[in-house]
Design an enzyme around this catalytic site. Structure first.
Site, mmCIF file in Angstrom:
data_model
loop_
_atom_site.group_PDB
_atom_site.id
_atom_site.type_symbol
_atom_site.label_atom_id
_atom_site.label_comp_id
_atom_site.label_asym_id
_atom_site.label_seq_id
_atom_site.Cartn_x
_atom_site.Cartn_y
_atom_site.Cartn_z
ATOM 1 N N HIS A 195 0.834 -1.191 0.000
ATOM 2 C CA HIS A 195 0.000 0.000 0.000
ATOM 3 C C HIS A 195 0.874 1.248 0.000
ATOM 4 C CE1 HIS A 195 -3.094 -2.886 1.367
ATOM 5 N NE2 HIS A 195 -3.950 -2.028 0.846
ATOM 6 N N LYS A 253 -0.388 4.624 4.670
ATOM 7 C CA LYS A 253 -1.209 3.631 5.361
ATOM 8 C C LYS A 253 -0.493 3.182 6.628
ATOM 9 C CE LYS A 253 -3.863 -0.619 4.681
ATOM 10 N NZ LYS A 253 -5.114 -0.007 5.157
ATOM 11 N N THR A 294 -7.544 -6.124 4.758
ATOM 12 C CA THR A 294 -7.838 -7.061 3.672
ATOM 13 C C THR A 294 -6.932 -8.284 3.751
ATOM 14 O OG1 THR A 294 -8.580 -5.270 2.248
ATOM 15 C CG2 THR A 294 -7.944 -7.334 1.171
#
Length: 235
Positions: A146, A150, A157
């Site tokens: 990511h 983040k 997920t």
């Protein structure tokens, strides 16, 4: 008649995306939007705006899409349960107590909670569980990538993909990368003697999550009470 939609967490990245897409979606009429702070303007393009502490005053709605924070989650869940409205929530970081309250509310209203509303990721969950079931004893590794901003790692997920792997009997291990402006990439690798299988999902546009939440909201409206999954909406 279009589904009356309430957007909760409207000033966040996902809330803004849901509102931008929903205004052009004929399946929906936006009943109102709710943000954490008191809005400077109360009505924009015919859509009423409310603060989170004004939930009791929002107009009637059929489904709420919630992308907020854990501290705001209890209020919108209670409001949906009180009104008999469906809830689609992507709020992450919920406590065990909040998850238990969510499960209890599913006896009264239809709801979907997910860490990721990509329809591709929903299908990936199913593929991971099948692979884990059919490949006993194989190593299972989940690598998620990511953007640099983040904070949580592994991602929500990745953890839900790991739960799917566990359902199939695998013991997943995790690795996380934070680089550049990567929207989201999840690799689930199964390794045996002399061979590997890689299942990959790449998100190139954050709008896929907003479109997935709207897809879920349209599907959920009118369903009986229950705790559904995004995968259930795939048919």
């Amino acid at each position: 008649m279009p589904t009356r939609l309430l957007i909760h967490g409207a000033n966040g990245r996902m809330g803004r995306a849901v509102r931008r897409i929903a205004v052009t979606d004929e399946r929906f009429a936006i009943a109102g939007v709710v943000s954490r702070s008191t809005p400077e303007v109360r009505v924009i393009d015919g859509i009423p705006f409310f603060a989170a502490n004004e939930l009791s005053g929002v107009p009637e709605f059929d489904v709420c899409i919630d992308f907020s924070l854990p501290e705001a989650f209890d209020g919108i869940l209670a409001e949906c349960a009180k009104r008999g409205a469906a809830l689609v929530s992507g709020t992450t970081g919920l406590s065990d107590a909040q998850r238990a309250t969510l499960d209890a509310a599913s006896a009264k209203i239809p709801l979907i909670w997910a860490s990721n509303f990509s329809l591709g990721v929903a299908l990936l969950h199913q593929l991971v569980e099948v692979a884990a079931t059919r490949l006993p004893g194989w190593d299972c590794d989940i690598v998620e990538s990511h953007h640099v901003h983040k904070k949580d790692a592994p991602s929500g997920t990745a953890l839900t993909l790991g739960e799917a792997a566990k359902q199939g009997g695998a013991d997943p291990h995790y690795a996380s990368l934070r680089a550049g402006d990567i929207v989201g990439e999840h690799l689930v690798q199964f390794s045996g003697q002399g061979e590997r299988i890689e299942l990959i999902h790449r998100a190139n546009d954050r709008d896929i999550f907003a479109r997935g939440a709207l897809h879920a909201a349209a599907w959920l409206h009118g369903r009986p009470p229950g705790h559904y999954r995004v995968a259930d909406t795939l048919g």
